[in-house]
Design a protein around this motif. Structure first.
Motif, PDB file in Angstrom:
ATOM      1  N   LEU A 148       8.992 -16.018   4.775  1.00  0.00           N
ATOM      2  CA  LEU A 148       9.220 -14.720   5.411  1.00  0.00           C
ATOM      3  C   LEU A 148      10.110 -14.888   6.644  1.00  0.00           C
ATOM      4  O   LEU A 148      11.061 -14.121   6.862  1.00  0.00           O
ATOM      5  N   GLU A 149       9.835 -15.951   7.436  1.00  0.00           N
ATOM      6  CA  GLU A 149      10.649 -16.201   8.639  1.00  0.00           C
ATOM      7  C   GLU A 149      12.102 -16.486   8.277  1.00  0.00           C
ATOM      8  O   GLU A 149      13.014 -16.172   9.028  1.00  0.00           O
ATOM      9  N   TRP A 150      12.317 -17.132   7.143  1.00  0.00           N
ATOM     10  CA  TRP A 150      13.675 -17.524   6.746  1.00  0.00           C
ATOM     11  C   TRP A 150      14.413 -16.404   5.998  1.00  0.00           C
ATOM     12  O   TRP A 150      15.530 -16.575   5.572  1.00  0.00           O
ATOM     13  N   SER A 151      13.750 -15.277   5.808  1.00  0.00           N
ATOM     14  CA  SER A 151      14.377 -14.182   5.065  1.00  0.00           C
ATOM     15  C   SER A 151      14.911 -13.151   6.061  1.00  0.00           C
ATOM     16  O   SER A 151      14.701 -13.267   7.281  1.00  0.00           O
ATOM     17  N   ILE A 156      12.732  -8.527  -1.745  1.00  0.00           N
ATOM     18  CA  ILE A 156      11.309  -8.365  -2.058  1.00  0.00           C
ATOM     19  C   ILE A 156      10.683  -7.575  -0.906  1.00  0.00           C
ATOM     20  O   ILE A 156      11.093  -7.748   0.251  1.00  0.00           O
ATOM     21  N   GLN A 157       9.708  -6.720  -1.213  1.00  0.00           N
ATOM     22  CA  GLN A 157       8.990  -6.045  -0.128  1.00  0.00           C
ATOM     23  C   GLN A 157       8.390  -7.116   0.786  1.00  0.00           C
ATOM     24  O   GLN A 157       7.676  -7.998   0.290  1.00  0.00           O
ATOM     25  N   PRO A 187      23.308  -6.598   4.160  1.00  0.00           N
ATOM     26  CA  PRO A 187      21.961  -6.474   3.588  1.00  0.00           C
ATOM     27  C   PRO A 187      21.855  -5.317   2.609  1.00  0.00           C
ATOM     28  O   PRO A 187      21.148  -5.416   1.598  1.00  0.00           O
ATOM     29  N   SER A 188      22.592  -4.230   2.858  1.00  0.00           N
ATOM     30  CA  SER A 188      22.473  -3.066   1.976  1.00  0.00           C
ATOM     31  C   SER A 188      23.029  -3.338   0.577  1.00  0.00           C
ATOM     32  O   SER A 188      22.765  -2.581  -0.357  1.00  0.00           O
ATOM     33  N   ASP A 189      23.819  -4.438   0.428  1.00  0.00           N
ATOM     34  CA  ASP A 189      24.358  -4.764  -0.906  1.00  0.00           C
ATOM     35  C   ASP A 189      23.294  -5.344  -1.826  1.00  0.00           C
ATOM     36  O   ASP A 189      23.497  -5.411  -3.044  1.00  0.00           O
ATOM     37  N   ILE A 190      22.206  -5.791  -1.256  1.00  0.00           N
ATOM     38  CA  ILE A 190      21.159  -6.433  -2.065  1.00  0.00           C
ATOM     39  C   ILE A 190      20.081  -5.392  -2.328  1.00  0.00           C
ATOM     40  O   ILE A 190      19.354  -5.005  -1.407  1.00  0.00           O
ATOM     41  N   GLU A 221      14.860  -8.918   6.323  1.00  0.00           N
ATOM     42  CA  GLU A 221      14.417  -7.629   5.760  1.00  0.00           C
ATOM     43  C   GLU A 221      13.988  -7.780   4.305  1.00  0.00           C
ATOM     44  O   GLU A 221      14.327  -6.962   3.453  1.00  0.00           O
ATOM     45  N   GLY A 222      13.308  -8.872   3.992  1.00  0.00           N
ATOM     46  CA  GLY A 222      12.817  -9.085   2.616  1.00  0.00           C
ATOM     47  C   GLY A 222      13.838  -9.723   1.694  1.00  0.00           C
ATOM     48  O   GLY A 222      13.539  -9.989   0.519  1.00  0.00           O
ATOM     49  N   ILE A 223      15.047  -9.978   2.189  1.00  0.00           N
ATOM     50  CA  ILE A 223      16.052 -10.656   1.341  1.00  0.00           C
ATOM     51  C   ILE A 223      15.823 -12.166   1.472  1.00  0.00           C
ATOM     52  O   ILE A 223      15.856 -12.706   2.584  1.00  0.00           O
ATOM     53  N   VAL A 224      15.564 -12.800   0.345  1.00  0.00           N
ATOM     54  CA  VAL A 224      15.362 -14.259   0.363  1.00  0.00           C
ATOM     55  C   VAL A 224      16.504 -14.921  -0.394  1.00  0.00           C
ATOM     56  O   VAL A 224      17.016 -14.364  -1.370  1.00  0.00           O
ATOM     57  N   ALA A 225      16.906 -16.098   0.070  1.00  0.00           N
ATOM     58  CA  ALA A 225      18.033 -16.819  -0.534  1.00  0.00           C
ATOM     59  C   ALA A 225      17.552 -18.196  -0.983  1.00  0.00           C
ATOM     60  O   ALA A 225      17.029 -18.972  -0.173  1.00  0.00           O
TER      61      ALA A 225
END
Ligand code: FES
Length: 352
Positions: free
Chosen positions: A264-267, A253-254, A216-219, A269-273
């Motif tokens: 939001l459920e499918w993300s 995204i925040q 996650p920190s890479d994004i 920590e705010g990372i969406v794919a």
């Protein structure tokens, strides 16, 4: 041929009508001009109230067309592109496409029906005979043509050279088959192949540039990162086919800015794919605007709001981008939690 061009002895017995002499069919001479049938008046020709009724019906149909056109415009302006509706027995359809199709169909049908009803009931229906001269050539011209044809056939020796004649007929008969064989390229139908990609539960997200699994920190906020499923290498025989379906883009995204609850459920920590393949005609999406969270397809400028379920906010694309549900495995790497929720790419087929 008109009755004036036919010898008097060929004409059958006369029958009086409102339009003058009309002749009945002559059994002995089938080529005799039978003339026009007796004119029959319509109810609208003799009853003014019936004519008024027809007039109102035509006006009603034209008014219906106007209303349908207004409804078409209202549907286009008010119905969101990604709303679906269940229509028995067709199943789930795009509500916008359905409304546009229905209203446009009614508008066109009502104009056509009004015009036809107008023509059939109110416009003049007097029968007219169009006098024409015979179009067949004089007998000497026909004889000359036949002479030329026989002469040509004789000179080509087609009758004598049977081998040439038969092979020529064979070549001409077989040649169209090459066009028929090409029809095979239209099939077979893809079936469910387009509905599945290489993503499945537990597949790691691998950075497309570094070829490394991602944490996650890479994004980072504001960047657009492209990913592929683990195990898919560029030298693979099926790489192009599979990456065209599985290519993924990730943004951070925040969480407070994410408007769609399921998104939001499918993300994580705010990372969406989301699928990187545009739902218009399949170009790869490559531009991202951090402030607005808009992703832009460079081909025809379709714009997707990644903070609102990747819905289309501009351009010709017909559907939101499919989302991939993601999470983090025990070792802290980003992983897929299943396949995309919908078929990726061009929206040529209806989605569930
Ligand atoms: S392919 Fe993306 S807008 Fe046309």
């Amino acid at each position: 041929m008109s009755s004036q061009d036919i010898p008097e002895e060929n004409l059958p017995a006369e029958q009086g009508t409102a339009h003058g002499a009309v002749r009945v069919a002559d059994e002995k001479n089938p080529f005799a001009d039978p003339g026009l049938p007796p004119h029959e008046h319509r109810i609208q020709d003799i009853d003014e109230r019936a004519a008024k009724r027809s007039e109102r019906t035509v006006a009603l149909l034209f008014t219906l067309s106007m209303l349908a056109t207004v409804a078409f415009i209202a549907s286009y302006v008010t119905i969101p592109v990604d709303r679906s509706v269940y229509i028995f027995p067709l199943g789930h359809l795009s509500a916008l496409n359905f409304a546009l199709g229905m209203t446009l169909g009614v508008a066109l049908f009502a104009i056509g029906a009004g015009a036809v009803h107008w023509a059939r009931t109110l416009m003049s229906d007097q029968e007219l005979a169009d006098e024409r001269h015979p179009i067949e050539a004089p007998s000497e011209v026909r004889a000359k043509v036949m002479d030329d044809f026989r002469q040509g056939a004789k000179e080509s020796a087609l009758g004598r050279r049977k081998l040439i004649r038969n092979t020529m007929f064979g070549a001409l008969a077989l040649f169209p088959l090459s066009g028929v064989v090409l029809l095979r390229d239209l099939g077979p139908l893809p079936g469910t192949k387009l509905r599945h990609t290489l993503w499945s539960k537990g597949k790691l997200l691998v950075n497309m540039n570094t070829n490394e699994p991602m944490r996650p920190s890479d994004i980072i906020v504001g960047s657009l990162t492209f990913a592929k499923p683990e195990g898919l290498e560029e030298h693979d025989h099926e790489f192009q086919t599979e990456i065209a379906k599985a290519a993924l883009m990730l943004v951070r995204i925040q969480p407070d800015d994410i408007k769609d609850k399921r998104q939001l459920e499918w993300s994580h920590e705010g990372i969406v794919a989301y699928s990187k393949i545009c739902t218009h005609v399949g170009c790869p999406i490559s531009l991202y605007e951090q402030q607005t969270h808009h992703a832009l397809c460079p081909c025809h400028q379709s714009t997707f709001d990644l903070a609102d379920g990747a819905r289309v906010i501009f351009g010709p694309a017909g559907h939101a981008l499919p989302q991939l549900r993601i999470g983090v495995n025990d070792e802290g790497y980003l992983e897929a939690l299943g396949d995309f929720d919908e078929p990726v790419g061009p929206a040529f087929w209806e989605r569930g």
